[in-house]
Enzyme design. Structure first.
Site, PDB file in Angstrom:
ATOM      1  N   LYS A   1       0.862  -1.191   0.000  1.00  0.00           N
ATOM      2  CA  LYS A   1       0.000   0.000   0.000  1.00  0.00           C
ATOM      3  C   LYS A   1       0.893   1.235   0.000  1.00  0.00           C
ATOM      4  CE  LYS A   1      -3.356   2.631   2.780  1.00  0.00           C
ATOM      5  NZ  LYS A   1      -4.307   2.645   3.911  1.00  0.00           N
TER       6      LYS A   1
ATOM      7  N   ASP B   1      -2.443  10.047   4.192  1.00  0.00           N
ATOM      8  CA  ASP B   1      -3.862   9.712   4.297  1.00  0.00           C
ATOM      9  C   ASP B   1      -4.567  10.696   5.227  1.00  0.00           C
ATOM     10  OD1 ASP B   1      -6.351   8.587   4.380  1.00  0.00           O
ATOM     11  OD2 ASP B   1      -5.752   6.773   5.481  1.00  0.00           O
TER      12      ASP B   1
ATOM     13  N   LYS C   1      -9.948  12.824   8.605  1.00  0.00           N
ATOM     14  CA  LYS C   1      -9.588  12.240   9.901  1.00  0.00           C
ATOM     15  C   LYS C   1      -9.502  13.325  10.963  1.00  0.00           C
ATOM     16  CE  LYS C   1      -6.631   8.420   8.297  1.00  0.00           C
ATOM     17  NZ  LYS C   1      -7.364   7.274   8.863  1.00  0.00           N
TER      18      LYS C   1
ATOM     19  N   ASP D   1       1.480   5.926   5.905  1.00  0.00           N
ATOM     20  CA  ASP D   1       0.517   5.070   5.196  1.00  0.00           C
ATOM     21  C   ASP D   1       1.097   4.470   3.907  1.00  0.00           C
ATOM     22  OD1 ASP D   1      -1.955   3.911   5.636  1.00  0.00           O
ATOM     23  OD2 ASP D   1      -3.072   5.386   4.472  1.00  0.00           O
TER      24      ASP D   1
ATOM     25  N   ASP E   1     -12.252   7.422   3.610  1.00  0.00           N
ATOM     26  CA  ASP E   1     -11.072   7.094   4.414  1.00  0.00           C
ATOM     27  C   ASP E   1     -10.709   5.607   4.307  1.00  0.00           C
ATOM     28  OD1 ASP E   1      -8.941   7.542   6.064  1.00  0.00           O
ATOM     29  OD2 ASP E   1     -10.115   7.621   7.924  1.00  0.00           O
TER      30      ASP E   1
ATOM     31  N   GLU F   1      -9.578   4.126   1.844  1.00  0.00           N
ATOM     32  CA  GLU F   1      -9.006   4.304   0.506  1.00  0.00           C
ATOM     33  C   GLU F   1      -8.007   3.212   0.153  1.00  0.00           C
ATOM     34  OE1 GLU F   1      -7.749   5.549   3.159  1.00  0.00           O
ATOM     35  OE2 GLU F   1      -5.621   5.126   2.890  1.00  0.00           O
TER      36      GLU F   1
ATOM     37  N   ARG G   1      -7.959  -0.025   0.497  1.00  0.00           N
ATOM     38  CA  ARG G   1      -8.518  -1.203  -0.182  1.00  0.00           C
ATOM     39  C   ARG G   1      -8.894  -0.868  -1.624  1.00  0.00           C
ATOM     40  NH1 ARG G   1     -13.235  -1.744   4.187  1.00  0.00           N
ATOM     41  NH2 ARG G   1     -11.509  -0.937   5.425  1.00  0.00           N
TER      42      ARG G   1
END
Ligand code: BES
Ligand code: MN
Ligand code: ZN
Length: 495
Positions: A266, A271, A278, A289, A348, A350, A352
């Site tokens: 990933k 993020d 967030k 991230d 959020d 994101e 996946r």
């Protein structure tokens, strides 16, 4: 950092790490050598003054002739010593060395425990000891001091001392050296700010790595990503001024590959949560991230250096998940590369979405196994905390093998289920799936989502959201990036 192997009497190091047990009066060759140099004072510290008792994680500094530093590293009870404890104690002792020496060379002895059954995590040879110790030392000595005015002196050479050196030990040292390099590489990349580490930055870095290690490199820009039909991935990145990049490096061994593995990391370089922004406290560490991407880029370098007989692909869909006027929105319906559609329930979730396209891309590579590694869910922290990685997948044999190897690599993993029971959580009326369900079974639900985007019969997913970045130190690593699963994956690929 340089790594050497030497016989004890050949060393001219002035700084040493030397092990002792709580319940073993037999001391090591190095201990006896240093005790002799100290005219018996080391033994006296233990038996007369009792300044150190040998309890696990105890360390004791002793200087000989004012120019030699001996750090006694206590391993606890001999029968309780595991590979992981050995690693934790060694990393801990290395931190003591870092804080107290100005020397450039550190010497350490190799130990072994070959009494136990050889599948137990208590069993290790001197080869294993060399491999584990080099990783542990580099964890303990690690510093990200680029932005500090005051930089500490750092160790530049590590000597592994043993009077019976052999080929196996050299091999263990080599694997340890390249694994520890991969970990340092990954940690540096995660520590660097997201201001610098953008998708384009990592893409450039990937091209440099490819040149240096003679790998094949494919880097796709936004237009090319569009042409690959990765519209799910593209949507996540559309809210950022830093355009997405998709990277694919390939290491090909000299002969016929024993196996072909695709590693997907990933690579969300920041993020913010997107429109579902967030809260400040959760956003604070989100430059991490892209830990999965950092990890796979470290690994492919180690695998190339070690000239493994496995064909290895390192893949990452790199983008930033930002809140902005052009950002993707709740309710958007995205079509992934494999044609499946996703209703955006929460911007959020994101990771996946980006992985959906990266995994679909792997379907075209004709590999035997696909492994993805991702800081995917906060839920894995609720389930397993910060020192255990969640492992999921669709092939139990692969998962069992990986769990065994990670234990031998001093890392903790635990399996979570990916069952069709989870399907209802992501049911959408207008698309094939929503990207999130409720709060329940968050980690498994995310994995179930991913399972729909791979055709591989050997797909494994590692959720490192809890383990990749520590807000509080653990026994082995200080707070900050850990390069979680780097060692385990290297050993997995090599085995
Ligand atoms: N990158 C986060 C997961 C994460 C959380 C990593 C904490 C490291 C530490 C991921 O993209 C995310 O935001 N997941 C959401 C999913 C939710 C909206 C279903 C989460 O876990 O809160
Ligand atoms: Mn997120
Ligand atoms: Zn994320």
């Amino acid at each position: 950092m340089r790594f050497l192997t030497k016989k004890i009497e050949e060393t001219d190091a002035k700084t040493f790490i030397c092990y002792m047990f709580e319940d073993d009066i037999n001391k090591s060759d190095l201990f006896n050598y240093l005790d002799c140099l100290s005219q018996g004072m080391l033994n006296k510290q233990i038996y007369q003054y009792k300044t150190i008792t040998g309890k696990f994680l105890e360390t004791y500094k002793y200087s000989i002739n004012e120019n030699m530093l001996v750090v006694i590293c206590a391993l606890g009870k001999k029968s309780e010593l595991t590979r992981q404890r050995f690693s934790q104690a060694t990393a801990n002792a290395a931190r003591t060395v870092k804080n107290y020496t100005k020397d450039k060379t550190l010497a350490i002895e190799l130990i072994e425990n070959t009494n136990d059954c050889n599948r137990s995590s208590k069993y290790f040879t001197k080869k294993d000891s060399a491999q584990i110790a080099l990783c542990a030392l580099r964890i303990g000595l690690y510093e990200f001091n680029k932005y500090l005015a005051e930089k500490k002196e750092t160790i530049e050479t590590i000597e592994l001392l043993d009077n019976n050196l052999n080929k196996e030990i050299e091999q263990g040292a080599q694997i340890g050296a390249y694994s520890s390099f991969a970990m340092k590489f990954a940690k540096d990349l995660v520590n660097e700010s997201a201001q610098i580490v953008t998708p384009a930055y990592i893409a450039n870095l990937a091209e440099q790595i490819a040149k240096e290690h003679k790998l094949e490199a494919k880097v796709y820009d936004k237009e090319q990503i569009k042409r690959l039909n990765m519209n799910a991935f593209l949507a996540v990145g559309q809210g950022s001024v830093n355009e997405p990049k998709f990277i694919h490096l390939t290491y090909t061994p000299k002969g016929t590959p024993r196996k072909k593995i695709a590693l997907v990391g990933k690579g969300v370089t920041f993020d913010a949560g997107g429109m579902n922004i967030k809260p400040a406290a959760s956003m604070l560490t989100m430059k991490s991230d892209m830990s999965g991407a950092a990890c796979i880029l470290g690994i492919i370098q180690a695998i190339a250096k070690l000239e493994s007989d496995v064909e290895l692909h390192a893949i990452s869909a790199l983008c930033e998940n930002m809140t902005s006027a052009s950002a993707y929105k709740q309710g958007d319906i995205l079509t992934a590369m494999n044609g499946k559609t996703i209703e955006v329930d929460n911007t959020d979730a994101e990771g996946r979405i980006t992985l959906a396209d990266a995994l679909s891309y792997c379907d075209k590579l004709n590999v035997d196994e696909v492994v993805d590694i991702a800081t995917l869910t906060g839920a894995v922290i609720v389930s397993l905390g910060h020192n255990i990685t969640g492992v999921m997948g669709n092939n139990q044999e692969q998962i069992d093998k990986f769990m065994e190897i990670s234990k031998l690599s001093c890392e903790n993993v635990w399996q979570m289920p990916v069952l069709d029971e989870l399907k209802d959580n992501l049911k959408s009326e207008i698309a094939d799936f929503k990207n999130t369900g409720g709060r329940n079974a968050g980690t498994s639900t995310a994995a179930w989502f991913l399972s729909n985007f791979t055709k591989s019969k050997s797909w494994m997913h590692l959720d490192i959201a809890g383990t990749a970045y520590l807000e509080k130190s653990n026994k082995e690593t200080l707070s900050g990036p850990t390069a979680a699963m780097t060692r385990s994956l290297i050993n997995y690929i090599l085995s």
